[in-house]
Design a protein around this motif. Structure first.
Motif, PDB file in Angstrom:
ATOM      1  N   MET A 230     -11.939  26.084  13.492  1.00 18.48           N
ATOM      2  CA  MET A 230     -10.622  24.903  14.393  1.00 18.48           C
ATOM      3  C   MET A 230     -11.661  23.648  14.861  1.00 18.48           C
ATOM      4  SD  MET A 230      -8.355  26.312  17.435  1.00 18.48           S
ATOM      5  CE  MET A 230      -9.003  25.424  18.579  1.00 18.48           C
ATOM      6  N   THR A 231     -11.067  22.735  14.359  1.00 18.69           N
ATOM      7  CA  THR A 231     -11.612  21.589  14.863  1.00 18.69           C
ATOM      8  C   THR A 231     -10.616  20.769  15.885  1.00 18.69           C
ATOM      9  OG1 THR A 231     -10.486  20.345  13.115  1.00 18.69           O
ATOM     10  CG2 THR A 231     -12.793  21.008  12.565  1.00 18.69           C
ATOM     11  N   VAL A 232     -11.607  20.433  16.954  1.00 22.63           N
ATOM     12  CA  VAL A 232     -10.737  19.846  18.252  1.00 22.63           C
ATOM     13  C   VAL A 232     -10.849  18.216  17.876  1.00 22.63           C
ATOM     14  CG1 VAL A 232     -10.585  19.492  20.355  1.00 22.63           C
ATOM     15  CG2 VAL A 232     -11.124  21.723  19.666  1.00 22.63           C
ATOM     16  N   LEU A 233      -9.853  17.569  17.630  1.00 23.10           N
ATOM     17  CA  LEU A 233      -9.812  16.170  17.713  1.00 23.10           C
ATOM     18  C   LEU A 233      -9.728  15.436  18.933  1.00 23.10           C
ATOM     19  CD1 LEU A 233      -9.737  13.775  15.738  1.00 23.10           C
ATOM     20  CD2 LEU A 233      -7.241  13.924  15.959  1.00 23.10           C
ATOM     21  N   THR A 234     -10.858  14.933  19.353  1.00 19.20           N
ATOM     22  CA  THR A 234     -10.692  14.080  20.863  1.00 19.20           C
ATOM     23  C   THR A 234     -10.462  12.486  20.604  1.00 19.20           C
ATOM     24  OG1 THR A 234     -12.837  14.945  20.895  1.00 19.20           O
ATOM     25  CG2 THR A 234     -11.665  15.508  22.874  1.00 19.20           C
ATOM     26  N   ILE A 235      -9.760  12.154  21.152  1.00 16.07           N
ATOM     27  CA  ILE A 235      -9.619  10.492  21.160  1.00 16.07           C
ATOM     28  C   ILE A 235     -10.110  10.312  22.649  1.00 16.07           C
ATOM     29  CG2 ILE A 235      -7.976   8.534  20.971  1.00 16.07           C
ATOM     30  CD1 ILE A 235      -6.407  10.446  19.345  1.00 16.07           C
ATOM     31  N   LYS A 236     -11.211   9.433  22.674  1.00 22.03           N
ATOM     32  CA  LYS A 236     -11.578   8.834  23.882  1.00 22.03           C
ATOM     33  C   LYS A 236     -11.172   7.476  24.154  1.00 22.03           C
ATOM     34  CE  LYS A 236     -15.994  11.039  25.022  1.00 22.03           C
ATOM     35  NZ  LYS A 236     -16.975  11.159  23.912  1.00 22.03           N
ATOM     36  N   PRO A 237     -10.009   7.595  25.200  1.00 20.38           N
ATOM     37  CA  PRO A 237      -9.509   6.129  25.417  1.00 20.38           C
ATOM     38  C   PRO A 237     -10.529   5.398  26.191  1.00 20.38           C
ATOM     39  CG  PRO A 237      -8.375   7.830  26.770  1.00 20.38           C
ATOM     40  CD  PRO A 237      -9.827   8.477  26.182  1.00 20.38           C
ATOM     41  N   THR A 238     -10.342   3.885  25.639  1.00 20.16           N
ATOM     42  CA  THR A 238     -11.546   3.300  26.314  1.00 20.16           C
ATOM     43  C   THR A 238     -10.852   2.586  27.550  1.00 20.16           C
ATOM     44  OG1 THR A 238     -10.519   1.452  25.227  1.00 20.16           O
ATOM     45  CG2 THR A 238     -12.190   2.457  24.123  1.00 20.16           C
ATOM     46  N   ALA A 239     -11.727   1.837  28.106  1.00 21.79           N
ATOM     47  CA  ALA A 239     -11.383   1.169  29.425  1.00 21.79           C
ATOM     48  C   ALA A 239     -10.125   0.266  29.055  1.00 21.79           C
ATOM     49  CB  ALA A 239     -12.367   0.245  29.920  1.00 21.79           C
TER      50      ALA A 239
ATOM     51  N   ILE B 215      -4.156  -1.371  29.222  1.00 24.83           N
ATOM     52  CA  ILE B 215      -3.211  -1.482  28.819  1.00 24.83           C
ATOM     53  C   ILE B 215      -2.111  -0.584  29.428  1.00 24.83           C
ATOM     54  CG2 ILE B 215      -1.859  -1.657  26.490  1.00 24.83           C
ATOM     55  CD1 ILE B 215      -4.735  -2.804  25.315  1.00 24.83           C
ATOM     56  N   ALA B 216      -2.382   0.572  29.288  1.00 27.84           N
ATOM     57  CA  ALA B 216      -1.371   1.512  29.650  1.00 27.84           C
ATOM     58  C   ALA B 216      -1.027   1.396  31.247  1.00 27.84           C
ATOM     59  CB  ALA B 216      -1.911   3.134  29.693  1.00 27.84           C
ATOM     60  N   TYR B 217      -1.780   1.099  31.952  1.00 25.19           N
ATOM     61  CA  TYR B 217      -1.590   0.707  33.242  1.00 25.19           C
ATOM     62  C   TYR B 217      -0.637  -0.494  33.555  1.00 25.19           C
ATOM     63  CZ  TYR B 217      -2.207  -1.083  37.992  1.00 25.19           C
ATOM     64  OH  TYR B 217      -2.026  -1.637  39.361  1.00 25.19           O
ATOM     65  N   LEU B 218      -0.915  -1.646  32.840  1.00 27.30           N
ATOM     66  CA  LEU B 218      -0.185  -2.928  33.052  1.00 27.30           C
ATOM     67  C   LEU B 218       1.118  -2.650  32.277  1.00 27.30           C
ATOM     68  CD1 LEU B 218      -3.233  -5.051  32.226  1.00 27.30           C
ATOM     69  CD2 LEU B 218      -2.031  -5.085  34.400  1.00 27.30           C
ATOM     70  N   ALA B 219       1.346  -2.026  31.075  1.00 24.53           N
ATOM     71  CA  ALA B 219       2.476  -1.866  30.629  1.00 24.53           C
ATOM     72  C   ALA B 219       3.442  -0.661  31.305  1.00 24.53           C
ATOM     73  CB  ALA B 219       2.198  -0.873  29.263  1.00 24.53           C
ATOM     74  N   ALA B 220       2.769   0.100  32.170  1.00 26.65           N
ATOM     75  CA  ALA B 220       3.719   0.882  33.151  1.00 26.65           C
ATOM     76  C   ALA B 220       4.269   0.082  34.240  1.00 26.65           C
ATOM     77  CB  ALA B 220       2.794   2.094  33.683  1.00 26.65           C
ATOM     78  N   LEU B 221       3.363  -1.025  34.555  1.00 19.77           N
ATOM     79  CA  LEU B 221       3.781  -1.872  35.607  1.00 19.77           C
ATOM     80  C   LEU B 221       4.769  -2.577  35.202  1.00 19.77           C
ATOM     81  CD1 LEU B 221       2.981  -2.574  38.414  1.00 19.77           C
ATOM     82  CD2 LEU B 221       1.627  -4.426  37.354  1.00 19.77           C
ATOM     83  N   ALA B 222       4.813  -3.139  33.678  1.00 17.16           N
ATOM     84  CA  ALA B 222       6.126  -3.991  33.162  1.00 17.16           C
ATOM     85  C   ALA B 222       7.251  -3.386  33.226  1.00 17.16           C
ATOM     86  CB  ALA B 222       5.409  -4.542  31.799  1.00 17.16           C
ATOM     87  N   ILE B 223       7.136  -1.911  32.800  1.00 22.26           N
ATOM     88  CA  ILE B 223       8.131  -0.937  32.540  1.00 22.26           C
ATOM     89  C   ILE B 223       8.880  -0.905  33.653  1.00 22.26           C
ATOM     90  CG2 ILE B 223       8.937   1.456  31.650  1.00 22.26           C
ATOM     91  CD1 ILE B 223       6.583   1.192  29.648  1.00 22.26           C
TER      92      ILE B 223
END
Lengths: 128, 178
Positions: B1-10, B15-23
Protein backbone atom coordinates in the motif's frame (compact mmCIF):
# COMPACT_ATOMS: atom_id res chain seq x y z
CA UNK A 1 2.21 58.24 16.44
CA UNK A 2 2.36 54.83 14.83
CA UNK A 3 0.83 55.96 11.56
CA UNK A 4 -0.82 59.04 10.23
CA UNK A 5 -3.39 58.94 7.54
CA UNK A 6 -6.16 60.91 6.00
CA UNK A 7 -8.41 60.42 3.03
CA UNK A 8 -6.02 62.63 1.09
CA UNK A 9 -3.09 60.33 1.77
CA UNK A 10 -5.12 57.26 0.84
CA UNK A 11 -6.15 58.75 -2.50
CA UNK A 12 -3.10 59.49 -4.60
CA UNK A 13 -2.92 61.94 -7.46
CA UNK A 14 -3.58 59.39 -10.17
CA UNK A 15 -6.49 58.00 -8.19
CA UNK A 16 -8.26 61.34 -8.55
CA UNK A 17 -7.82 60.99 -12.29
CA UNK A 18 -9.29 57.49 -12.28
CA UNK A 19 -12.21 58.66 -10.13
CA UNK A 20 -12.86 61.58 -12.47
CA UNK A 21 -12.68 59.25 -15.47
CA UNK A 22 -15.14 56.91 -13.76
CA UNK A 23 -17.56 59.77 -13.15
CA UNK A 24 -17.28 60.76 -16.80
CA UNK A 25 -18.11 57.19 -17.82
CA UNK A 26 -21.19 57.22 -15.56
CA UNK A 27 -22.31 60.55 -16.98
CA UNK A 28 -21.67 59.45 -20.56
CA UNK A 29 -23.67 56.25 -20.03
CA UNK A 30 -26.54 58.17 -18.41
CA UNK A 31 -26.57 60.66 -21.25
CA UNK A 32 -26.44 57.95 -23.86
CA UNK A 33 -29.07 55.69 -22.38
CA UNK A 34 -31.33 58.08 -20.50
CA UNK A 35 -31.05 61.46 -22.11
CA UNK A 36 -30.92 60.30 -25.67
CA UNK A 37 -33.24 62.26 -27.91
CA UNK A 38 -36.73 60.88 -27.44
CA UNK A 39 -37.85 58.19 -29.83
CA UNK A 40 -39.59 59.37 -32.94
CA UNK A 41 -42.22 56.72 -33.51
CA UNK A 42 -44.27 54.20 -31.70
CA UNK A 43 -45.30 50.76 -32.81
CA UNK A 44 -48.40 49.14 -31.41
CA UNK A 45 -48.56 45.40 -31.83
CA UNK A 46 -51.42 43.06 -31.26
CA UNK A 47 -50.74 39.35 -31.01
CA UNK A 48 -47.34 39.81 -32.60
CA UNK A 49 -48.64 41.67 -35.66
CA UNK A 50 -48.17 45.37 -36.16
CA UNK A 51 -51.45 47.11 -35.42
CA UNK A 52 -50.31 50.68 -35.91
CA UNK A 53 -47.16 52.71 -36.39
CA UNK A 54 -47.36 56.41 -35.73
CA UNK A 55 -45.25 59.44 -35.05
CA UNK A 56 -44.96 60.73 -31.48
CA UNK A 57 -45.15 64.32 -32.69
CA UNK A 58 -48.93 64.54 -32.94
CA UNK A 59 -51.10 63.85 -29.89
CA UNK A 60 -53.73 61.19 -30.44
CA UNK A 61 -55.29 58.23 -28.74
CA UNK A 62 -56.29 54.90 -30.15
CA UNK A 63 -58.33 51.92 -29.01
CA UNK A 64 -56.74 48.55 -29.63
CA UNK A 65 -59.11 45.61 -29.38
CA UNK A 66 -57.54 42.49 -27.85
CA UNK A 67 -58.86 39.13 -26.68
CA UNK A 68 -59.82 40.52 -23.24
CA UNK A 69 -61.14 43.88 -24.33
CA UNK A 70 -59.99 47.29 -25.45
CA UNK A 71 -56.57 48.70 -24.62
CA UNK A 72 -56.47 52.50 -24.82
CA UNK A 73 -53.18 54.02 -25.90
CA UNK A 74 -52.55 57.74 -25.59
CA UNK A 75 -49.82 59.88 -27.16
CA UNK A 76 -49.14 63.36 -25.84
CA UNK A 77 -46.07 65.62 -25.51
CA UNK A 78 -43.96 63.16 -27.52
CA UNK A 79 -44.64 60.44 -24.97
CA UNK A 80 -46.92 57.45 -25.02
CA UNK A 81 -48.76 55.50 -22.37
CA UNK A 82 -51.38 52.82 -21.98
CA UNK A 83 -54.26 54.73 -20.44
CA UNK A 84 -56.40 51.72 -19.70
CA UNK A 85 -56.25 48.02 -20.24
CA UNK A 86 -58.41 45.07 -19.20
CA UNK A 87 -55.44 42.98 -17.99
CA UNK A 88 -55.75 41.91 -14.34
CA UNK A 89 -52.44 43.17 -13.00
CA UNK A 90 -52.35 46.45 -14.94
CA UNK A 91 -48.58 46.23 -15.43
CA UNK A 92 -48.55 48.16 -18.68
CA UNK A 93 -50.78 50.90 -17.29
CA UNK A 94 -48.62 51.29 -14.21
CA UNK A 95 -45.56 51.61 -16.39
CA UNK A 96 -46.72 55.13 -17.13
CA UNK A 97 -45.30 57.34 -19.84
CA UNK A 98 -42.61 55.99 -22.15
CA UNK A 99 -40.65 58.15 -24.53
CA UNK A 100 -37.18 56.72 -25.13
CA UNK A 101 -36.12 54.46 -27.89
CA UNK A 102 -36.37 50.82 -26.88
CA UNK A 103 -38.85 51.42 -24.08
CA UNK A 104 -42.01 49.37 -24.23
CA UNK A 105 -45.22 48.81 -22.34
CA UNK A 106 -46.49 45.29 -22.78
CA UNK A 107 -50.01 44.23 -21.83
CA UNK A 108 -49.39 40.53 -22.10
CA UNK A 109 -52.84 39.19 -21.18
CA UNK A 110 -54.48 41.35 -23.82
CA UNK A 111 -51.66 40.66 -26.31
CA UNK A 112 -51.05 44.36 -26.91
CA UNK A 113 -47.64 46.01 -26.82
CA UNK A 114 -46.57 49.61 -27.28
CA UNK A 115 -42.96 50.19 -28.23
CA UNK A 116 -40.97 53.34 -28.92
CA UNK A 117 -38.64 53.16 -31.88
CA UNK A 118 -35.94 55.64 -32.78
CA UNK A 119 -34.54 57.37 -35.80
CA UNK A 120 -33.98 54.16 -37.66
CA UNK A 121 -37.39 53.40 -39.00
CA UNK A 122 -37.90 49.73 -38.91
CA UNK A 123 -41.34 50.30 -40.35
CA UNK A 124 -41.88 52.96 -42.93
CA UNK A 125 -45.22 54.53 -42.21
CA UNK A 126 -45.69 55.35 -45.88
CA UNK A 127 -45.96 51.67 -46.62
CA UNK A 128 -48.89 51.12 -44.34
CA UNK B 1 0.00 0.00 0.00
CA UNK B 2 1.33 3.35 -0.90
CA UNK B 3 0.49 6.43 1.01
CA UNK B 4 0.36 9.57 -0.97
CA UNK B 5 1.10 12.62 1.08
CA UNK B 6 0.70 16.11 -0.26
CA UNK B 7 2.69 18.60 1.70
CA UNK B 8 0.95 21.97 1.57
CA UNK B 9 3.41 24.80 1.32
CA UNK B 10 3.19 28.00 3.29
CA UNK B 11 1.72 29.64 0.22
CA UNK B 12 -1.01 27.00 -0.02
CA UNK B 13 -1.97 27.74 3.56
CA UNK B 14 -1.99 31.43 2.87
CA UNK B 15 -4.18 31.04 -0.23
CA UNK B 16 -6.63 28.82 1.64
CA UNK B 17 -6.81 31.23 4.56
CA UNK B 18 -7.35 34.29 2.35
CA UNK B 19 -9.88 32.51 0.13
CA UNK B 20 -11.82 31.52 3.25
CA UNK B 21 -11.84 35.16 4.31
CA UNK B 22 -13.11 36.25 0.89
CA UNK B 23 -15.79 33.53 0.92
CA UNK B 24 -16.97 34.65 4.37
CA UNK B 25 -17.37 38.22 3.07
CA UNK B 26 -19.16 36.97 -0.03
CA UNK B 27 -21.63 34.91 2.06
CA UNK B 28 -22.22 37.81 4.43
CA UNK B 29 -23.02 40.03 1.50
CA UNK B 30 -25.39 37.50 -0.06
CA UNK B 31 -27.50 37.73 3.09
CA UNK B 32 -27.85 41.48 2.80
CA UNK B 33 -30.87 42.85 0.94
CA UNK B 34 -30.07 44.80 -2.22
CA UNK B 35 -32.14 47.57 -3.80
CA UNK B 36 -31.41 46.25 -7.26
CA UNK B 37 -30.47 42.67 -8.08
CA UNK B 38 -26.77 42.58 -8.84
CA UNK B 39 -25.83 45.75 -6.99
CA UNK B 40 -23.55 44.59 -4.20
CA UNK B 41 -20.64 46.26 -2.39
CA UNK B 42 -18.26 43.47 -3.41
CA UNK B 43 -16.45 43.36 -0.08
CA UNK B 44 -14.59 40.21 -1.14
CA UNK B 45 -12.74 42.39 -3.62
CA UNK B 46 -10.98 44.06 -0.69
CA UNK B 47 -9.35 40.71 0.00
CA UNK B 48 -8.41 40.31 -3.68
CA UNK B 49 -6.80 43.76 -3.71
CA UNK B 50 -4.93 43.21 -0.44
CA UNK B 51 -3.62 39.90 -1.77
CA UNK B 52 -2.64 41.51 -5.05
CA UNK B 53 -0.72 44.27 -3.30
CA UNK B 54 1.03 42.02 -0.80
CA UNK B 55 1.55 38.72 -2.59
CA UNK B 56 1.15 39.46 -6.28
CA UNK B 57 -1.20 38.60 -9.10
CA UNK B 58 -0.70 34.84 -9.04
CA UNK B 59 -1.95 34.51 -5.48
CA UNK B 60 -4.78 36.98 -6.20
CA UNK B 61 -5.95 34.80 -9.11
CA UNK B 62 -5.95 31.73 -6.86
CA UNK B 63 -7.83 33.44 -4.05
CA UNK B 64 -10.34 34.99 -6.42
CA UNK B 65 -10.93 31.74 -8.31
CA UNK B 66 -11.36 29.70 -5.14
CA UNK B 67 -13.73 32.31 -3.78
CA UNK B 68 -15.95 32.19 -6.86
CA UNK B 69 -16.07 28.39 -7.06
CA UNK B 70 -16.32 27.54 -3.34
CA UNK B 71 -18.56 30.50 -2.59
CA UNK B 72 -21.04 29.49 -5.28
CA UNK B 73 -21.05 25.91 -4.04
CA UNK B 74 -21.90 27.18 -0.55
CA UNK B 75 -24.61 29.46 -1.95
CA UNK B 76 -25.96 26.64 -4.11
CA UNK B 77 -25.45 28.55 -7.33
CA UNK B 78 -22.57 26.52 -8.79
CA UNK B 79 -22.77 26.42 -12.62
CA UNK B 80 -25.99 28.47 -12.63
CA UNK B 81 -26.24 31.81 -14.44
CA UNK B 82 -25.36 33.67 -11.26
CA UNK B 83 -22.17 31.62 -11.00
CA UNK B 84 -21.32 32.49 -14.59
CA UNK B 85 -21.85 36.17 -13.78
CA UNK B 86 -19.64 35.88 -10.73
CA UNK B 87 -16.94 34.10 -12.73
CA UNK B 88 -17.16 36.57 -15.63
CA UNK B 89 -16.87 39.50 -13.25
CA UNK B 90 -13.88 37.97 -11.49
CA UNK B 91 -12.08 37.16 -14.75
CA UNK B 92 -12.65 40.68 -16.10
CA UNK B 93 -11.50 42.31 -12.86
CA UNK B 94 -8.34 40.24 -12.76
CA UNK B 95 -7.64 41.00 -16.41
CA UNK B 96 -7.92 44.73 -15.72
CA UNK B 97 -5.75 44.41 -12.61
CA UNK B 98 -3.20 42.57 -14.74
CA UNK B 99 -3.22 45.48 -17.19
CA UNK B 100 -3.09 48.05 -14.38
CA UNK B 101 0.19 46.61 -13.08
CA UNK B 102 1.93 49.06 -15.36
CA UNK B 103 0.55 52.12 -13.59
CA UNK B 104 3.19 53.87 -11.46
CA UNK B 105 2.49 53.05 -7.81
CA UNK B 106 3.52 56.50 -6.68
CA UNK B 107 0.43 58.01 -8.28
CA UNK B 108 -2.02 55.13 -8.51
CA UNK B 109 -2.92 53.42 -5.27
CA UNK B 110 -5.49 50.86 -4.19
CA UNK B 111 -8.34 53.26 -5.02
CA UNK B 112 -7.43 53.27 -8.71
CA UNK B 113 -7.17 49.50 -8.84
CA UNK B 114 -10.44 49.05 -6.97
CA UNK B 115 -12.40 51.45 -9.18
CA UNK B 116 -10.98 50.01 -12.40
CA UNK B 117 -11.72 46.45 -11.27
CA UNK B 118 -15.26 47.39 -10.23
CA UNK B 119 -15.99 48.90 -13.64
CA UNK B 120 -14.57 45.81 -15.38
CA UNK B 121 -16.70 43.60 -13.13
CA UNK B 122 -19.93 45.42 -13.94
CA UNK B 123 -19.09 45.75 -17.64
CA UNK B 124 -18.45 42.03 -18.00
CA UNK B 125 -21.63 41.13 -16.16
CA UNK B 126 -23.83 43.42 -18.22
CA UNK B 127 -22.26 42.01 -21.37
CA UNK B 128 -22.91 38.42 -20.26
CA UNK B 129 -26.52 39.25 -19.40
CA UNK B 130 -27.19 41.02 -22.67
CA UNK B 131 -25.46 38.44 -24.88
CA UNK B 132 -26.49 35.27 -23.15
CA UNK B 133 -29.17 35.58 -20.48
CA UNK B 134 -31.53 38.26 -21.77
CA UNK B 135 -30.70 38.95 -25.41
CA UNK B 136 -34.08 40.56 -26.09
CA UNK B 137 -33.97 43.05 -23.22
CA UNK B 138 -31.96 46.23 -23.45
CA UNK B 139 -30.08 45.71 -20.17
CA UNK B 140 -27.65 48.49 -20.99
CA UNK B 141 -30.51 50.82 -20.22
CA UNK B 142 -29.61 50.13 -16.58
CA UNK B 143 -25.88 50.51 -17.12
CA UNK B 144 -25.67 54.03 -15.59
CA UNK B 145 -27.02 52.63 -12.30
CA UNK B 146 -24.52 49.79 -12.29
CA UNK B 147 -21.67 52.08 -13.31
CA UNK B 148 -22.55 54.53 -10.53
CA UNK B 149 -22.64 51.66 -8.03
CA UNK B 150 -19.27 50.44 -9.32
CA UNK B 151 -17.86 53.93 -8.80
CA UNK B 152 -19.16 54.28 -5.25
CA UNK B 153 -18.24 50.78 -4.09
CA UNK B 154 -14.96 50.85 -6.03
CA UNK B 155 -14.02 54.00 -4.14
CA UNK B 156 -15.11 52.73 -0.73
CA UNK B 157 -13.45 49.33 -1.14
CA UNK B 158 -10.32 51.06 -2.45
CA UNK B 159 -10.21 53.37 0.57
CA UNK B 160 -10.64 50.43 2.95
CA UNK B 161 -7.86 48.56 1.15
CA UNK B 162 -5.54 51.58 1.14
CA UNK B 163 -6.20 52.13 4.82
CA UNK B 164 -5.52 48.50 5.68
CA UNK B 165 -2.30 48.57 3.64
CA UNK B 166 -0.95 51.70 5.35
CA UNK B 167 -1.95 50.59 8.84
CA UNK B 168 -0.31 47.23 8.34
CA UNK B 169 2.89 48.66 7.06
CA UNK B 170 3.17 51.46 9.55
CA UNK B 171 5.91 53.72 8.18
CA UNK B 172 6.70 51.81 5.05
CA UNK B 173 7.42 52.91 1.52
CA UNK B 174 4.25 54.93 0.94
CA UNK B 175 4.84 57.29 3.81
CA UNK B 176 7.60 59.09 1.93
CA UNK B 177 5.37 59.66 -1.08
CA UNK B 178 3.69 62.59 0.66
Amino acid sequence: MKFSWSAMALIRRGDWGVLLLGLLVVIALAKHYWMSPPGQHLVIKRGGDVFLTASLQQPFSVNVPGPLGVTQVEVRDQRARVRSDPSPRQLCVRQGWISHEGEAAICLPNQVSVEIVGQVRRYDSLNY
Amino acid sequence: MTVLTIKPTAEDHRIAYLAALAIALMLMEAALPSPLPGVKPGLANIVTLLVLKQYGLRTAVWVSGLRVVAGSILLGSFLTPSFMLSLGGAVASLAVLWLARGLPERYFGAVSLSVLAAFAHVGAQLTIVSLWLMPTVNVFYLSPVFAAAAWVFGLSNGLITAYLLTSHHGNSQHESAT
